[in-house]
Write a protein that holds these residues in place. Structure first.
Motif, short mmCIF file in Angstrom:
data_model
loop_
_atom_site.label_atom_id
_atom_site.label_comp_id
_atom_site.label_asym_id
_atom_site.label_seq_id
_atom_site.Cartn_x
_atom_site.Cartn_y
_atom_site.Cartn_z
N ALA A 150 0.82 -1.22 0.00
CA ALA A 150 0.00 0.00 0.00
C ALA A 150 0.84 1.25 0.00
N GLY A 151 2.16 1.11 -0.20
CA GLY A 151 3.01 2.29 -0.19
C GLY A 151 2.74 3.16 -1.40
N HIS A 152 3.01 4.46 -1.24
CA HIS A 152 2.82 5.40 -2.34
C HIS A 152 4.17 6.06 -2.65
N GLY A 153 4.23 6.71 -3.80
CA GLY A 153 5.45 7.40 -4.16
C GLY A 153 6.54 6.48 -4.66
N GLY A 154 6.20 5.25 -5.03
CA GLY A 154 7.17 4.36 -5.64
C GLY A 154 7.95 3.49 -4.69
N ILE A 155 7.72 3.65 -3.37
CA ILE A 155 8.43 2.80 -2.41
C ILE A 155 7.41 2.18 -1.47
N ALA A 156 7.87 1.18 -0.72
CA ALA A 156 7.01 0.53 0.26
C ALA A 156 7.07 1.28 1.58
N ARG A 157 6.08 1.04 2.45
CA ARG A 157 6.03 1.78 3.70
C ARG A 157 7.26 1.52 4.55
N ARG A 158 7.78 0.30 4.54
CA ARG A 158 8.91 -0.04 5.41
C ARG A 158 10.26 0.06 4.72
N THR A 159 10.32 0.73 3.58
CA THR A 159 11.61 0.90 2.91
C THR A 159 12.59 1.64 3.81
N ARG A 160 12.10 2.60 4.59
CA ARG A 160 12.99 3.35 5.48
C ARG A 160 13.68 2.42 6.47
N ASP A 161 12.89 1.51 7.06
CA ASP A 161 13.48 0.56 8.02
C ASP A 161 14.50 -0.35 7.34
N ALA A 162 14.20 -0.78 6.13
CA ALA A 162 15.11 -1.65 5.40
C ALA A 162 16.43 -0.94 5.11
N VAL A 163 16.36 0.35 4.79
CA VAL A 163 17.58 1.13 4.56
C VAL A 163 18.44 1.15 5.83
N LEU A 164 17.82 1.39 6.97
CA LEU A 164 18.55 1.41 8.24
C LEU A 164 19.23 0.07 8.51
N LEU A 165 18.52 -1.01 8.25
CA LEU A 165 19.08 -2.34 8.50
C LEU A 165 20.28 -2.61 7.58
N CYS A 166 20.19 -2.18 6.34
CA CYS A 166 21.32 -2.36 5.41
C CYS A 166 22.53 -1.56 5.86
N GLU A 167 22.29 -0.36 6.36
CA GLU A 167 23.40 0.43 6.90
C GLU A 167 24.02 -0.28 8.10
N ALA A 168 23.17 -0.78 8.98
CA ALA A 168 23.67 -1.47 10.17
C ALA A 168 24.49 -2.69 9.80
N ALA A 169 24.16 -3.33 8.67
CA ALA A 169 24.88 -4.52 8.23
C ALA A 169 26.23 -4.18 7.59
N GLY A 170 26.53 -2.90 7.46
CA GLY A 170 27.85 -2.48 7.00
C GLY A 170 27.98 -2.22 5.52
N PHE A 171 26.88 -2.06 4.80
CA PHE A 171 26.97 -1.77 3.37
C PHE A 171 27.39 -0.30 3.15
N ASP A 172 28.20 -0.09 2.16
CA ASP A 172 28.71 1.25 1.86
C ASP A 172 27.71 2.10 1.08
N VAL A 173 26.94 1.43 0.22
CA VAL A 173 25.95 2.11 -0.62
C VAL A 173 24.64 1.34 -0.53
N VAL A 174 23.55 2.07 -0.32
CA VAL A 174 22.21 1.47 -0.35
C VAL A 174 21.44 2.15 -1.48
N LEU A 175 21.07 1.37 -2.47
CA LEU A 175 20.39 1.90 -3.64
C LEU A 175 18.94 1.44 -3.62
N VAL A 176 18.02 2.40 -3.63
CA VAL A 176 16.59 2.10 -3.62
C VAL A 176 16.03 2.33 -5.02
N GLU A 177 15.61 1.24 -5.66
CA GLU A 177 15.02 1.33 -6.99
C GLU A 177 13.50 1.33 -6.84
N THR A 178 12.84 2.37 -7.35
CA THR A 178 11.40 2.51 -7.14
C THR A 178 10.61 1.65 -8.12
#
Length: 324
Positions: free
Chosen positions: A122-150
């Motif tokens: 049900a997310g709007h604007g091309g992303i899912a509602r929990r994309t923000r949380d997923a970005v944080l988790l990827c950062e915590a896992a030590g990734f240098d770049v997080v790319l969000v494809e809409t």
């Protein structure tokens, strides 16, 4: 495994734990939401920062191809890349084809890359509602770049700019009505515009598209978070890899420029505040719709609005009047 143990494994760089953690934060089950709060809190507490890049563009412009070619270039340079690919969901079933991972076969096999396709739901604007949380988790896992494809479904995909440091808009050579095909709103949010498919005899058309959009950007009001000259428009080829080193250099140069002048940190603070306010609204709505009396009233009042007995504004007033 409890949420604390899962969070520790994510922070240690366990890819399977990361995939599981994202599944938990994306879940709509009440039992998983408490765990999701623990995971998001643990991720935020690490203080790790990746360069967050949002990528948007119409279907068929070559987003997945560009992500794979750019991603392989970055991992070859020793960087760790996480790709969060949001796929459109079925209106009926809520599921998604999740085909992005199959379109990035080489990158999916790269040990320095992590690809996570997610349904837009049900997310709007091309992303899912929990994309923000997923970005944080990827950062915590030590990734240098997080790319969000809409999702790539239209011109309203500016929400990705609210969860990333750089918003990259992709165009195809001479697609549609050129400038009419890209609305002012999404162009105003773009930090970099890439004209893809500058190959196979389309180089001249790509250059015309680049020139037209560069001229259009010069007519827009300058933004304080942009260096002199405003957003760049570059020609690239995801198929041949042409222009991608220059595009990456443009992204990192802009990020460095914003860090030096405080724009980078200010943007993240503003995003955190907007994130908080959005979650408050979502949680309030969820709690309101959990009340049986309100659910019944929504059905009854909605039927009255549909029948033309009352206006939508009057219907809203009735529902709001039931709140404590």
């Amino acid at each position: 495994m409890d949420a604390s143990d899962l969070a520790a494994r994510v922070i240690a760089g366990d890819r399977r734990a990361l995939a599981r953690a994202i599944t938990v934060v994306e879940s709509t089950r009440g039992a998983d939401r408490a765990a999701a709060l623990v995971l998001a809190g643990a991720a935020a507490a690490t203080g790790r920062q990746a360069l967050r890049i949002g990528l948007s563009g119409a279907p068929g412009v070559g987003k997945s191809s560009l992500v794979e070619t750019l991603g392989l270039m970055l991992t070859a340079r020793g960087l760790r890349l996480a790709v969060l690919a949001v796929d459109p969901s079925s209106v009926r079933g809520g599921g998604a084809i999740l085909g992005d991972k199959t379109r990035m076969e080489r990158l999916a096999r790269d040990p320095r890359a992590f690809i996570r396709p997610s349904p837009g739901q049900a997310g709007h604007g091309g992303i899912a509602r929990r994309t923000r949380d997923a970005v944080l988790l990827c950062e915590a896992a030590g990734f240098d770049v997080v790319l969000v494809e809409t999702v790539g479904v239209g011109q309203s995909e500016t929400l990705v700019a609210e969860v990333t440091d750089l918003f990259v808009l992709m165009l195809a050579p001479g697609a549609g009505d050129d400038l009419q095909g890209v609305k002012r709103g999404i162009m105003e949010r773009a930090d970099l515009i890439l004209v893809n498919k500058a190959d196979g005899g389309q180089e001249a058309a790509a250059e015309r598209t680049r020139s037209d959009h560069a001229a259009a950007l010069r007519l827009m009001r300058p933004r304080p978070a942009d260096p002199e000259g405003g957003p760049q428009v570059l020609c690239v080829s995801a198929l041949e890899g042409k222009g991608l080193p220059e595009a990456w250099d443009a992204m990192t140069a802009l990020a460095d420029w914003r860090r030096e002048r405080g724009h980078f940190a200010a943007r993240r603070k503003a995003q955190a505040r907007a994130w908080f306010e959005a979650e408050v609204r979502e949680e309030l709505l969820a709690r309101l719709t959990a009340r049986p009396d309100l659910r019944r009233a929504m059905v009854e009042v909605g039927a009255a609005v549909e029948a033309g007995e009352i206006s939508p504004d009057q219907g809203v007033a009735r529902i709001v009047g039931m709140l404590p």
